[in-house]
Design an enzyme around this catalytic site. Structure first.
Site, mmCIF file in Angstrom:
data_model
loop_
_atom_site.group_PDB
_atom_site.id
_atom_site.type_symbol
_atom_site.label_atom_id
_atom_site.label_comp_id
_atom_site.label_asym_id
_atom_site.label_seq_id
_atom_site.Cartn_x
_atom_site.Cartn_y
_atom_site.Cartn_z
ATOM 1 N N ASP A 8 0.770 -1.090 0.057
ATOM 2 C CA ASP A 8 0.002 -0.060 -0.033
ATOM 3 C C ASP A 8 0.922 1.010 0.122
ATOM 4 O O ASP A 8 2.101 1.164 -0.176
ATOM 5 C CB ASP A 8 -1.023 -0.065 1.195
ATOM 6 C CG ASP A 8 -0.339 0.249 2.558
ATOM 7 O OD1 ASP A 8 0.881 0.336 2.518
ATOM 8 O OD2 ASP A 8 -1.293 0.096 3.531
ATOM 9 N N HIS A 9 0.408 2.252 0.330
ATOM 10 C CA HIS A 9 1.260 3.632 0.141
ATOM 11 C C HIS A 9 2.142 3.563 1.470
ATOM 12 O O HIS A 9 3.096 4.276 1.310
ATOM 13 C CB HIS A 9 0.452 4.788 0.433
ATOM 14 C CG HIS A 9 -0.565 4.847 1.467
ATOM 15 N ND1 HIS A 9 -1.880 3.955 1.723
ATOM 16 C CD2 HIS A 9 -0.352 5.449 2.730
ATOM 17 C CE1 HIS A 9 -2.071 4.112 2.741
ATOM 18 N NE2 HIS A 9 -1.318 4.971 3.524
ATOM 19 N N CYS A 65 3.031 -3.436 3.820
ATOM 20 C CA CYS A 65 2.256 -2.401 4.214
ATOM 21 C C CYS A 65 3.160 -1.500 5.460
ATOM 22 O O CYS A 65 4.232 -1.815 5.635
ATOM 23 C CB CYS A 65 0.744 -2.650 4.688
ATOM 24 S SG CYS A 65 0.490 -3.537 6.040
ATOM 25 N N GLY A 66 2.438 -0.782 6.413
ATOM 26 C CA GLY A 66 3.204 -0.022 7.313
ATOM 27 C C GLY A 66 3.652 -0.972 8.460
ATOM 28 O O GLY A 66 4.795 -0.956 8.591
ATOM 29 N N THR A 67 2.749 -1.753 8.744
ATOM 30 C CA THR A 67 3.049 -2.933 9.812
ATOM 31 C C THR A 67 3.073 -4.031 9.063
ATOM 32 O O THR A 67 3.562 -5.129 9.899
ATOM 33 C CB THR A 67 1.932 -2.496 10.952
ATOM 34 O OG1 THR A 67 0.866 -3.196 10.248
ATOM 35 C CG2 THR A 67 1.943 -1.335 11.506
ATOM 36 N N GLY A 68 2.498 -4.353 8.064
ATOM 37 C CA GLY A 68 2.480 -5.705 7.510
ATOM 38 C C GLY A 68 1.060 -6.733 8.010
ATOM 39 O O GLY A 68 0.651 -7.714 7.645
ATOM 40 N N ILE A 69 0.609 -5.946 9.043
ATOM 41 C CA ILE A 69 -0.532 -6.592 9.696
ATOM 42 C C ILE A 69 -1.902 -6.583 8.615
ATOM 43 O O ILE A 69 -2.590 -7.692 8.777
ATOM 44 C CB ILE A 69 -0.978 -5.861 11.041
ATOM 45 C CG1 ILE A 69 0.162 -6.018 12.026
ATOM 46 C CG2 ILE A 69 -2.155 -6.456 11.736
ATOM 47 C CD1 ILE A 69 -0.006 -5.201 13.522
ATOM 48 N N GLY A 70 -2.150 -5.604 8.304
ATOM 49 C CA GLY A 70 -3.325 -5.614 7.464
ATOM 50 C C GLY A 70 -3.345 -6.362 6.315
ATOM 51 O O GLY A 70 -4.216 -6.865 6.118
ATOM 52 N N MET A 71 -2.028 -6.223 5.598
ATOM 53 C CA MET A 71 -1.973 -7.321 4.533
ATOM 54 C C MET A 71 -1.885 -8.856 4.857
ATOM 55 O O MET A 71 -2.688 -9.556 4.287
ATOM 56 C CB MET A 71 -0.467 -6.917 3.928
ATOM 57 C CG MET A 71 -0.361 -5.779 3.285
ATOM 58 S SD MET A 71 -1.338 -5.777 1.760
ATOM 59 C CE MET A 71 -0.533 -4.354 0.712
ATOM 60 N N HIS A 98 7.990 -24.972 8.374
ATOM 61 C CA HIS A 98 6.966 -25.533 9.235
ATOM 62 C C HIS A 98 5.660 -25.276 8.659
ATOM 63 O O HIS A 98 4.678 -26.247 9.235
ATOM 64 C CB HIS A 98 7.305 -25.384 10.675
ATOM 65 C CG HIS A 98 8.472 -25.837 11.492
ATOM 66 N ND1 HIS A 98 8.500 -25.927 12.474
ATOM 67 C CD2 HIS A 98 9.407 -26.653 10.778
ATOM 68 C CE1 HIS A 98 9.569 -26.811 13.144
ATOM 69 N NE2 HIS A 98 10.116 -27.170 12.019
ATOM 70 N N ARG A 132 5.621 -34.400 9.405
ATOM 71 C CA ARG A 132 4.535 -34.276 10.326
ATOM 72 C C ARG A 132 3.844 -32.725 10.336
ATOM 73 O O ARG A 132 2.708 -32.529 10.891
ATOM 74 C CB ARG A 132 5.236 -34.374 12.016
ATOM 75 C CG ARG A 132 6.142 -33.371 12.219
ATOM 76 C CD ARG A 132 6.778 -33.559 13.607
ATOM 77 N NE ARG A 132 7.616 -32.310 14.147
ATOM 78 C CZ ARG A 132 8.743 -32.075 13.573
ATOM 79 N NH1 ARG A 132 9.396 -32.955 12.585
ATOM 80 N NH2 ARG A 132 9.542 -31.147 14.304
ATOM 81 N N HIS A 133 4.823 -31.718 9.409
ATOM 82 C CA HIS A 133 3.934 -30.568 9.448
ATOM 83 C C HIS A 133 3.109 -30.518 8.461
ATOM 84 O O HIS A 133 2.169 -29.612 8.217
ATOM 85 C CB HIS A 133 5.361 -29.485 9.027
ATOM 86 C CG HIS A 133 6.423 -29.481 10.231
ATOM 87 N ND1 HIS A 133 5.933 -28.911 11.248
ATOM 88 C CD2 HIS A 133 7.512 -29.992 10.087
ATOM 89 C CE1 HIS A 133 7.110 -29.247 12.091
ATOM 90 N NE2 HIS A 133 8.198 -29.575 11.291
#
Ligand code: RB5
Length: 142
Positions: A8-9, A65-71, A98, A132-133
């Site tokens: 994003d911006h 994005c700014g934090t990567g959280i929204g993405m 994993h 196992r993963h």
């Protein structure tokens, strides 16, 4: 590896350097935008990228994005997308090894270029361990 990348911006400034790093590591990179600093909504670019990754078997995605959280929140709404928010190399390596993550998310406002480079190196050099993963990864989808 073929990567799609979108931001994003708040992630657009670091993007050219990230593309260069990925290409220098021997990857093909497709830039899905944006190409200027105008404000945009991160879900629009996350969804655009996820549809590309899902339609192109074996490809992976990078979302910034700014934090990567929204993405990462947006990307993980897609069945078949396993988006990992990674702000250090160890997490990036484990996300591949994993969790078989296929989309890497991070925040331009969180990491500098040096840390971003170590994240990309860790991500790119690591394959899914399976075993196992694999059964755990299968259980992620509802
Ligand atoms: C944009 O200001 C910011 O909220 C966005 O880039 C991202 O950090 C959201 O998770």
């Amino acid at each position: 590896m073929k990567f799609y990348i979108a931001t994003d911006h708040a992630g657009v400034n670091i993007k050219p350097s990230i593309i260069k790093l990925l290409e220098n590591m021997g990857n093909e990179v497709v830039d899905l935008g944006p190409n200027n600093n105008n404000r945009v909504d991160y879900p629009d670019f996350a969804h655009k990228l996820c549809l590309k990754v899902l339609a192109d078997e074996g490809s992976q995605g990078i979302l910034i994005c700014g934090t990567g959280i929204g993405m990462s929140l947006s990307a993980n709404k897609h069945k078949g997308i396993r988006a990992a928010l990674c702000h250090d190399a160890y997490t990036a390596i484990m996300a591949r090894a994993h969790n078989d993550a296929n989309v890497l998310c991070f925040g331009e406002r969180v990491v500098g270029l040096g840390v971003a480079e170590s994240i990309l190196e860790g991500w790119c050099k690591t394959n899914f361990e399976g075993g196992r993963h694999a059964q755990r990864v299968e259980k992620i989808e509802l």
